[in-house]
Design an enzyme around this catalytic site. Structure first.
Site: not given
Length: 502
Positions: A17, A115
Site C-alpha cells: 500500500p 504509517c
C-alpha cells in the site's frame, strides 16, 4: 452472502500500500507484470463512511464516491479476488462499518499500523496503534468476527526484537490471516516498556532489520509478509527471493521498487521504462484516473529523467489529454474518449426508453426548471404551493424524489389533491427537482408561483407582518412542516454510476 475461496498469503509477491500510488491503474499494471496480490493506498475510515457505493456502467467499475462527487476508491472485476483494501482506523466499530461497505468488492481488509506520518499518528492511527495493543486487539477481533473476508495488518518493528515478537503473538491470537512487517522502527512511544523512550523514526535509507522480521516469522504460525527491502535488497525480480530467504517470511511486499518500475514483478526481467509508462497511461485513461494522480505516479517512474524534454512536458501537463500528448499517445486518448462518449450516449438512450415505458400516464408533466434568480430572496414555488394548499384546505404537498443511475440526476413528483405533477427535465439536486415539480403544479392549477415578474408578493408581505405561523425555515428557506411529508426514493448501490469526466 457469497464467500469466495480465502485469499492465500503464502509464497506471494505483493504490491505494498502506497499513498497516491496504489490507485487502480498501478494495481492493475502490477497484476499484469506478475504481482499475486495488490493493496490499495491507505483510506481513512471516516472518509470512507461518507461515501456511497456506485456502479459505473461506462467504466465497468465499482466506485465509492464522496459527497463532493470525488471518487475515493475505485475497483473493478479484474482485481476483485486479489485486491486488499487498506484502512486507517483507530476505532473498531468504524473499521467494521467500512469493512462491510467494501466487503463484496475486495478480497481482504488490512489495518494500517505502520504509517509514521503525523496526520495518521495524531489521530491515533497508523504507527500510533503500536503503543496501544488493547486497541489493536479490539479492532482486529471485531473485524475477524464481523466479516467473511481475511483480515491482515501491517506494522513497523518495535525498539526491541522481544517486544516486536510479543506484540505479533498477541496479534496472531485475534485470528487474522497474515501480518506484514516493515523492518524499520517508527517514531512512536513503543509499547508499555518504552512508554518514556522516544525512538527516532527510521527512514528508507536506514538498513532494514531482516533479523527482526525473521524472528517474527519463526515465532508465529500465520504468514508473515516481509516489507522494506527496496533499498537494500530488491533491485530486480531475482532479489525478491533473496529478501524472502533473508527474512524467512512467507511472502514479500514491495513498495518503492514497484513504484519506480512495476515490471519488477516480471519473471523475465524489467520492461523498458517507456513501455511501462505507456501501459500505465492506458490504464489511467481507461479508468478515468484523475490527471494529478497519474502525473504523480509517472513522475515517480521518471525520477532522474524529470529534467529531460519529456519530463518537462509531463511536469507542465494540466490534464489527462496533455499527459497523453507528452508521451505521444494523443490518438489513444481521443479514441478511448470517443468510445466512452458513445457508450454513455447508448446508456442514456436506454434509460430514457425505460423511463418512457414505465412513465405514469396520470402524471401531469411540463418541461420546466427552477431558477432562483427569478424569485424574491427566500421565496420559492414550494412555499407558494404550500400556502395554496392551506388556503384551499388540501393536505400538504407530498414530494417523491428519485435519482437516475446513469447521470445521478434527480426527478421529483409532487402529489396535491390526489393529482401528481412533475417536470420532464431532470435536475442536479433533489431540492431543484422538488421546486420544478412545484412549478408544474402551480402552472397547471393556474396559481401564481411567486416570480418577480408577477408583481407584489403577498408572501413577502406576510413575512413583514410577522405572521404567527412561520412560512419558512430560516436556515434553509423551506417550509417547517415539509420534512415530515417528504419521501425520498434514491436508487442505491448497484444501479448507480459515476460518469467519467472526459
Amino acid at each position: 452472502m457469497t464467500v469466495n475461496a480465502p485469499l492465500c498469503f503464502r509464497g506471494k509477491k505483493i504490491l505494498a500500500p502506497m499513498v497516491r500510488v496504489g490507485t487502480l491503474p498501478m494495481r492493475l499494471l502490477a497484476l499484469d507484470y506478475g504481482a499475486d496480490i495488490v493493496y490499495c493506498e491507505e483510506l481513512i475510515d471516516i472518509k470512507m463512511l461518507q461515501c456511497k457505493r456506485v456502479v459505473n456502467e461506462v467504466l465497468e467499475t465499482v466506485d465509492f464516491v464522496a459527497p463532493n462527487d470525488r471518487v475515493v476508491f475505485r475497483t473493478c472485476e479484474r482485481e476483485r479476488e486479489r485486491v486488499v483494501f487498506q484502512m486507517g482506523s483507530a476505532d473498531a466499530e468504524r473499521a467494521l462499518a467500512v469493512a462491510k461497505l467494501v466487503e463484496s468488492d475486495v478480497a481482504g481488509i488490512d489495518i494500517n499500523m505502520g504509517c509514521p506520518k503525523e496526520y495518521s499518528t495524531k489521530a491515533s492511527m497508523g504507527a500510533a496503534l503500536l503503543s496501544d495493543p488493547d486497541k489493536i486487539e479490539s479492532i482486529l477481533t471485531t473485524l475477524v468476527k464481523g466479516i467473511c473476508k481475511p483480515i491482515t495488518c501491517k506494522i513497523r518493528i518495535l525498539p526491541s526484537v522481544e517486544d516486536t515478537v510479543n506484540l505479533v503473538k498477541r496479534i496472531e491470537k485475534t485470528g487474522i490471516a497474515a501480518i506484514a512487517v516493515h523492518g524499520r522502527k517508527s517514531l512512536v512511544l513503543s509499547y508499555v516498556f518504552f512508554l518514556l523512550e522516544r525512538k527516532k523514526e527510521e527512514r528508507p535509507q536506514h538498513p532494514v532489520h531482516c533479523d527482526v522480521i525473521k524472528a517474527v516469522s519463526e515465532a508465529v504460525s500465520i504468514p508473515v509478509i516481509a516489507n522494506g527491502g527496496s533499498h537494500d535488497f530488491i533491485k530486480e525480480y531475482a532479489d525478491i527471493e533473496t529478501f524472502q530467504k533473508a527474512t524467512a517470511a512467507s511472502s514479500v511486499m514491495i513498495a518503492r521498487a514497484a513504484m519506480w518500475n512495476p515490471s519488477v514483478f516480471r519473471k523475465e526481467g524489467f520492461c523498458p521504462l517507456k513501455d511501462v509508462m505507456q501501459d500505465y497511461i492506458k490504464y489511467a485513461v481507461r479508468y478515468d484516473n484523475h490527471y494529478t494522480n497519474t502525473k504523480y505516479c509517472l513522475c515517480q517512474m521518471l525520477r532522474e529523467q524529470l529534467e529531460t524534454t519529456q519530463g518537462k512536458k509531463l511536469h507542465a501537463a494540466q490534464s489527462t489529454q496533455e499527459i497523453c500528448e507528452a508521451f505521444e499517445m494523443g490518438d489513444f486518448y481521443e479514441e478511448t474518449t470517443a468510445i466512452f462518449e458513445a457508450k454513455k450516449t447508448s446508456l442514456e438512450t436506454k434509460v430514457q426508453d425505460e423511463d418512457d415505458q414505465t412513465e405514469d400516464p396520470d402524471v401531469i408533466k411540463m418541461a420546466v426548471r427552477f431558477d432562483k434568480r427569478e424569485y424574491p430572496p427566500q421565496i420559492t414555488p414550494k412555499m407558494y404551493l404550500l400556502e395554496w394548499c392551506r388556503k384551499e384546505k388540501h393536505p400538504q404537498p407530498v414530494y417523491e424524489t428519485v435519482q437516475r443511475p446513469l447521470d445521478r440526476l434527480f426527478c421529483s413528483v409532487v402529489t396535491v389533491a390526489e393529482r401528481k405533477y412533475r417536470s420532464s427535465l431532470w435536475d442536479k439536486s433533489k431540492k431543484l427537482a422538488e421546486q420544478a415539480a412545484a412549478i408544474v403544479c402551480l402552472r397547471a392549477l393556474g396559481v401564481p408561483e411567486g416570480k418577480l415578474c408577477e408583481g407584489e408578493n403577498h408572501l413577502i408581505n406576510k413575512r413583514k407582518r410577522g405572521d404567527q405561523e412561520p412560512l419558512i425555515n430560516r436556515d434553509h428557506g423551506e417550509e417547517l412542516a415539509e420534512p415530515s411529508h417528504k419521501k425520498a426514493n434514491f436508487i442505491e448501490d448497484t444501479s448507480d454510476m459515476n460518469v467519467p469526466k472526459m
